[in-house]
Design a protein around this motif. Structure first.
Motif, PDB file in Angstrom:
ATOM      1  N   LEU A 171       0.826  -1.207   0.000  1.00  0.00           N
ATOM      2  CA  LEU A 171       0.000   0.000   0.000  1.00  0.00           C
ATOM      3  C   LEU A 171       0.862   1.261   0.000  1.00  0.00           C
ATOM      4  CD1 LEU A 171      -2.601  -1.070   2.728  1.00  0.00           C
ATOM      5  CD2 LEU A 171      -2.964  -1.039   0.240  1.00  0.00           C
ATOM      6  N   ALA A 172       0.661   2.093  -1.007  1.00  0.00           N
ATOM      7  CA  ALA A 172       1.250   3.426  -1.044  1.00  0.00           C
ATOM      8  C   ALA A 172       0.160   4.425  -0.658  1.00  0.00           C
ATOM      9  CB  ALA A 172       1.784   3.744  -2.438  1.00  0.00           C
ATOM     10  N   VAL A 173       0.479   5.370   0.179  1.00  0.00           N
ATOM     11  CA  VAL A 173      -0.512   6.319   0.693  1.00  0.00           C
ATOM     12  C   VAL A 173      -0.050   7.737   0.399  1.00  0.00           C
ATOM     13  CG1 VAL A 173      -1.922   6.954   2.676  1.00  0.00           C
ATOM     14  CG2 VAL A 173      -0.836   4.703   2.610  1.00  0.00           C
ATOM     15  N   VAL A 174      -0.951   8.554  -0.128  1.00  0.00           N
ATOM     16  CA  VAL A 174      -0.655   9.965  -0.384  1.00  0.00           C
ATOM     17  C   VAL A 174      -1.710  10.802   0.317  1.00  0.00           C
ATOM     18  CG1 VAL A 174      -0.252  11.753  -2.113  1.00  0.00           C
ATOM     19  CG2 VAL A 174       0.297   9.353  -2.645  1.00  0.00           C
ATOM     20  N   CYS A 175      -1.306  11.478   1.382  1.00  0.00           N
ATOM     21  CA  CYS A 175      -2.220  12.369   2.111  1.00  0.00           C
ATOM     22  C   CYS A 175      -1.888  13.818   1.802  1.00  0.00           C
ATOM     23  CB  CYS A 175      -2.137  12.116   3.614  1.00  0.00           C
ATOM     24  SG  CYS A 175      -2.836  10.532   4.119  1.00  0.00           S
ATOM     25  N   PHE A 176      -2.914  14.677   1.937  1.00  0.00           N
ATOM     26  CA  PHE A 176      -2.767  16.091   1.597  1.00  0.00           C
ATOM     27  C   PHE A 176      -2.293  16.889   2.808  1.00  0.00           C
ATOM     28  CE2 PHE A 176      -4.829  20.340   0.674  1.00  0.00           C
ATOM     29  CZ  PHE A 176      -3.933  20.680  -0.316  1.00  0.00           C
ATOM     30  N   PHE A 177      -1.217  17.672   2.597  1.00  0.00           N
ATOM     31  CA  PHE A 177      -0.624  18.458   3.671  1.00  0.00           C
ATOM     32  C   PHE A 177      -0.785  19.957   3.470  1.00  0.00           C
ATOM     33  CE2 PHE A 177       1.050  14.415   4.562  1.00  0.00           C
ATOM     34  CZ  PHE A 177       1.646  14.415   5.813  1.00  0.00           C
ATOM     35  N   GLY A 178      -1.504  20.361   2.437  1.00  0.00           N
ATOM     36  CA  GLY A 178      -1.711  21.789   2.215  1.00  0.00           C
ATOM     37  C   GLY A 178      -0.403  22.499   1.931  1.00  0.00           C
ATOM     38  N   ASP A 179      -0.220  23.659   2.544  1.00  0.00           N
ATOM     39  CA  ASP A 179       1.016  24.428   2.335  1.00  0.00           C
ATOM     40  C   ASP A 179       1.581  24.949   3.649  1.00  0.00           C
ATOM     41  OD1 ASP A 179      -0.894  26.272   2.963  1.00  0.00           O
ATOM     42  OD2 ASP A 179      -0.670  27.479   1.149  1.00  0.00           O
ATOM     43  N   GLU A 180       1.330  24.215   4.736  1.00  0.00           N
ATOM     44  CA  GLU A 180       1.745  24.688   6.055  1.00  0.00           C
ATOM     45  C   GLU A 180       2.944  23.922   6.611  1.00  0.00           C
ATOM     46  OE1 GLU A 180      -1.651  24.455   8.562  1.00  0.00           O
ATOM     47  OE2 GLU A 180      -2.860  25.823   7.350  1.00  0.00           O
ATOM     48  N   CYS A 181       3.743  23.333   5.744  1.00  0.00           N
ATOM     49  CA  CYS A 181       4.825  22.463   6.210  1.00  0.00           C
ATOM     50  C   CYS A 181       6.215  23.055   6.021  1.00  0.00           C
ATOM     51  CB  CYS A 181       4.753  21.121   5.492  1.00  0.00           C
ATOM     52  SG  CYS A 181       3.171  20.279   5.716  1.00  0.00           S
ATOM     53  N   GLU A 182       6.291  24.296   5.589  1.00  0.00           N
ATOM     54  CA  GLU A 182       7.608  24.890   5.377  1.00  0.00           C
ATOM     55  C   GLU A 182       8.314  25.107   6.708  1.00  0.00           C
ATOM     56  OE1 GLU A 182       7.553  28.349   2.981  1.00  0.00           O
ATOM     57  OE2 GLU A 182       6.544  27.391   1.282  1.00  0.00           O
ATOM     58  N   ASP A 183       9.598  24.761   6.730  1.00  0.00           N
ATOM     59  CA  ASP A 183      10.417  24.937   7.926  1.00  0.00           C
ATOM     60  C   ASP A 183      11.806  25.354   7.474  1.00  0.00           C
ATOM     61  OD1 ASP A 183      12.427  24.017  10.004  1.00  0.00           O
ATOM     62  OD2 ASP A 183      10.553  23.710  11.108  1.00  0.00           O
ATOM     63  N   ILE A 184      12.177  26.602   7.766  1.00  0.00           N
ATOM     64  CA  ILE A 184      13.436  27.144   7.258  1.00  0.00           C
ATOM     65  C   ILE A 184      14.636  26.406   7.826  1.00  0.00           C
ATOM     66  CG2 ILE A 184      13.620  28.924   9.034  1.00  0.00           C
ATOM     67  CD1 ILE A 184      14.550  29.197   5.269  1.00  0.00           C
ATOM     68  N   ASN A 185      14.546  25.953   9.084  1.00  0.00           N
ATOM     69  CA  ASN A 185      15.667  25.215   9.674  1.00  0.00           C
ATOM     70  C   ASN A 185      15.872  23.888   8.954  1.00  0.00           C
ATOM     71  OD1 ASN A 185      16.265  27.144  11.678  1.00  0.00           O
ATOM     72  ND2 ASN A 185      14.665  26.327  12.998  1.00  0.00           N
ATOM     73  N   TYR A 186      14.770  23.209   8.676  1.00  0.00           N
ATOM     74  CA  TYR A 186      14.856  21.931   7.954  1.00  0.00           C
ATOM     75  C   TYR A 186      15.425  22.162   6.559  1.00  0.00           C
ATOM     76  CZ  TYR A 186      13.395  17.648   5.585  1.00  0.00           C
ATOM     77  OH  TYR A 186      13.390  16.494   4.844  1.00  0.00           O
ATOM     78  N   GLU A 187      14.964  23.187   5.873  1.00  0.00           N
ATOM     79  CA  GLU A 187      15.454  23.471   4.535  1.00  0.00           C
ATOM     80  C   GLU A 187      16.945  23.780   4.533  1.00  0.00           C
ATOM     81  OE1 GLU A 187      13.169  26.456   2.557  1.00  0.00           O
ATOM     82  OE2 GLU A 187      11.261  25.430   2.891  1.00  0.00           O
ATOM     83  N   ASN A 188      17.446  24.295   5.649  1.00  0.00           N
ATOM     84  CA  ASN A 188      18.870  24.607   5.768  1.00  0.00           C
ATOM     85  C   ASN A 188      19.684  23.419   6.274  1.00  0.00           C
ATOM     86  OD1 ASN A 188      18.592  27.252   4.851  1.00  0.00           O
ATOM     87  ND2 ASN A 188      18.187  28.051   6.904  1.00  0.00           N
ATOM     88  N   GLY A 189      19.035  22.254   6.415  1.00  0.00           N
ATOM     89  CA  GLY A 189      19.745  21.066   6.861  1.00  0.00           C
ATOM     90  C   GLY A 189      20.107  21.099   8.324  1.00  0.00           C
ATOM     91  N   ASP A 190      19.286  21.804   9.116  1.00  0.00           N
ATOM     92  CA  ASP A 190      19.598  21.950  10.544  1.00  0.00           C
ATOM     93  C   ASP A 190      18.305  21.987  11.352  1.00  0.00           C
ATOM     94  OD1 ASP A 190      21.045  22.325  12.882  1.00  0.00           O
ATOM     95  OD2 ASP A 190      21.033  24.516  12.681  1.00  0.00           O
ATOM     96  N   GLY A 191      17.483  20.969  11.214  1.00  0.00           N
ATOM     97  CA  GLY A 191      16.220  20.939  11.942  1.00  0.00           C
ATOM     98  C   GLY A 191      15.570  19.585  11.801  1.00  0.00           C
ATOM     99  N   VAL A 192      14.347  19.490  12.291  1.00  0.00           N
ATOM    100  CA  VAL A 192      13.588  18.236  12.257  1.00  0.00           C
ATOM    101  C   VAL A 192      12.607  18.263  11.099  1.00  0.00           C
ATOM    102  CG1 VAL A 192      11.920  16.830  13.535  1.00  0.00           C
ATOM    103  CG2 VAL A 192      13.832  17.887  14.746  1.00  0.00           C
ATOM    104  N   ASP A 193      12.503  17.148  10.381  1.00  0.00           N
ATOM    105  CA  ASP A 193      11.526  17.029   9.301  1.00  0.00           C
ATOM    106  C   ASP A 193      10.131  17.240   9.893  1.00  0.00           C
ATOM    107  OD1 ASP A 193       9.843  16.307   7.257  1.00  0.00           O
ATOM    108  OD2 ASP A 193      10.789  14.377   6.860  1.00  0.00           O
ATOM    109  N   PRO A 194       9.435  18.311   9.519  1.00  0.00           N
ATOM    110  CA  PRO A 194       8.152  18.622  10.162  1.00  0.00           C
ATOM    111  C   PRO A 194       7.043  17.618   9.869  1.00  0.00           C
ATOM    112  CG  PRO A 194       8.526  20.087   8.298  1.00  0.00           C
ATOM    113  CD  PRO A 194       9.797  19.321   8.506  1.00  0.00           C
ATOM    114  N   ILE A 195       7.191  16.828   8.803  1.00  0.00           N
ATOM    115  CA  ILE A 195       6.127  15.877   8.472  1.00  0.00           C
ATOM    116  C   ILE A 195       6.533  14.419   8.712  1.00  0.00           C
ATOM    117  CG2 ILE A 195       5.213  17.472   6.751  1.00  0.00           C
ATOM    118  CD1 ILE A 195       6.264  15.529   4.605  1.00  0.00           C
TER     119      ILE A 195
END
Length: 340
Positions: A171-195
């Protein structure tokens, strides 16, 4: 050496805990691939998933977290897929799509499924759109771990049941997360994956319900492709508008879960479980130690602080060995367990 003759090890990096290596987007994939040159490697999806890319190969057993824990607890065995036959052999994958996904993003995912079928020959005959929105809620707990909840488990269960009844074995599952998952620390490789945490919640739920290989891919309201430079640890998430390909790669060759089977892999065949040195509190680790399986604790910083000194008494420390790097760990277990 024949691949089937390789010793079996397991490599785990918990999701949603900000692991320095493996806490982002497939950034532990190169580690898994190096180990797989010498061993058959049980991996959790977090280690190899990388959006449109994947580090998984035929020397890896792609096992979701709930099943990973159950395996090390001795409750299930793993039956590898027979991909050595003359015919191409893949798991029959059913895809669950959240009703909340907008039509344009839904079409993107349906096109992705078709592309994976025609380019790689994967067996993905069916998909089901949930009859109600799933309702994904994200959160970070007080320790900094990514987590969350789903508001409508039953709609996922109903969709999964339809696919299972049609003969799907993964089973592959694709759920909708909208657009509220941006995390600047994660994008910079220095944080926790928010999802990462809520993705684990979703896959754990369905795996427990149906005891089939399962993995989750998020869908967002917009496209994540960017023309700006991002940290290399998350770069694979910004070169594609969908993350579905990597889980289809993994699920296509994932092992099935059996209670008892003569020709299946049991935990007694695993030589070592490799985990970050401050993330030793998982069910899999505790079960491995209890079963006498060597736990290799590698220096790979996370937001957790459950290490050898806090968790284990001297009497059982013989089953836990610490390493400064994955390379040092690989050199040690090659010397100890590699069949030559």
């Amino acid at each position: 050496m024949n691949d089937a003759e390789k010793s079996i090890i397991a490599l785990s990096v918990p999701t949603g805990v900000g692991a320095e290596i493996g806490g982002y987007a497939g950034d532990a994939g190169f580690v898994a691939r190096e180990f797989s040159k010498y061993f058959k490697v049980i991996v959790n999806p977090n280690v190899v998933n990388a959006g449109i890319l994947s580090a998984v190969n035929n020397n890896m057993l792609y096992v979701e977290g709930y099943a990973f824990d159950e395996f090390f607890a001795g409750n299930i065995n793993l039956k590898p897929i027979d991909n050595k036959s003359s015919d191409v052999c893949f798991n029959k994958i059913g895809v669950i799509l959240d009703k909340s996904i907008p039509d344009d993003i839904l079409n993107l995912h349906l096109n992705t499924i078709d592309a994976m079928k025609i380019v790689k020959g994967y067996d993905i005959p069916y998909y089901e759109i949930t009859d109600e929105p799933v309702g994904v809620c994200l959160s970070i707990d007080k320790t900094g771990i990514s987590t969350g909840r789903i508001e409508n488990e039953q709609t996922l269960k109903r969709a999964a049941k339809k696919l299972v009844e049609k003969g799907c074995g993964a089973l592959a599952v694709v759920c909708f997360f909208g657009d509220e998952c941006e995390d600047i620390n994660y994008e910079n490789g220095d944080g926790v994956d928010p999802i990462g945490g809520i993705e684990a919640v979703i896959s754990h739920y369905l795996t427990k319900e149906f005891m089939l290989p399962c993995a989750h891919s998020p869908a967002f309201s917009g496209l994540d492709i960017t023309f700006k430079r991002v940290n290399y640890k998350v770069s694979s998430e910004f070169i594609s508008s969908t993350y579905l390909p990597c889980i289809l790669d993994g699920l296509s060759i994932a092992p099935s879960f059996l209670k008892k089977e003569e020709n299946a892999i049991s935990r007694n065949e695993v030589k070592s479980l490799i985990v970050p040195s401050d993330a030793l509190g998982s069910k899999a680790v505790l079960s491995a130690v209890e079963a006498g399986i060597l736990v290799c604790a590698v220096n790979n910083k996370t937001v957790l602080s459950i290490d050898c000194k806090k968790l284990f008494k001297n009497a059982i420390m013989k089953n836990v060995k610490e390493f400064s790097s994955y390379r040092n760990c690989l050199d040690f277990i090659r010397e100890r367990y590699e069949k030559r």
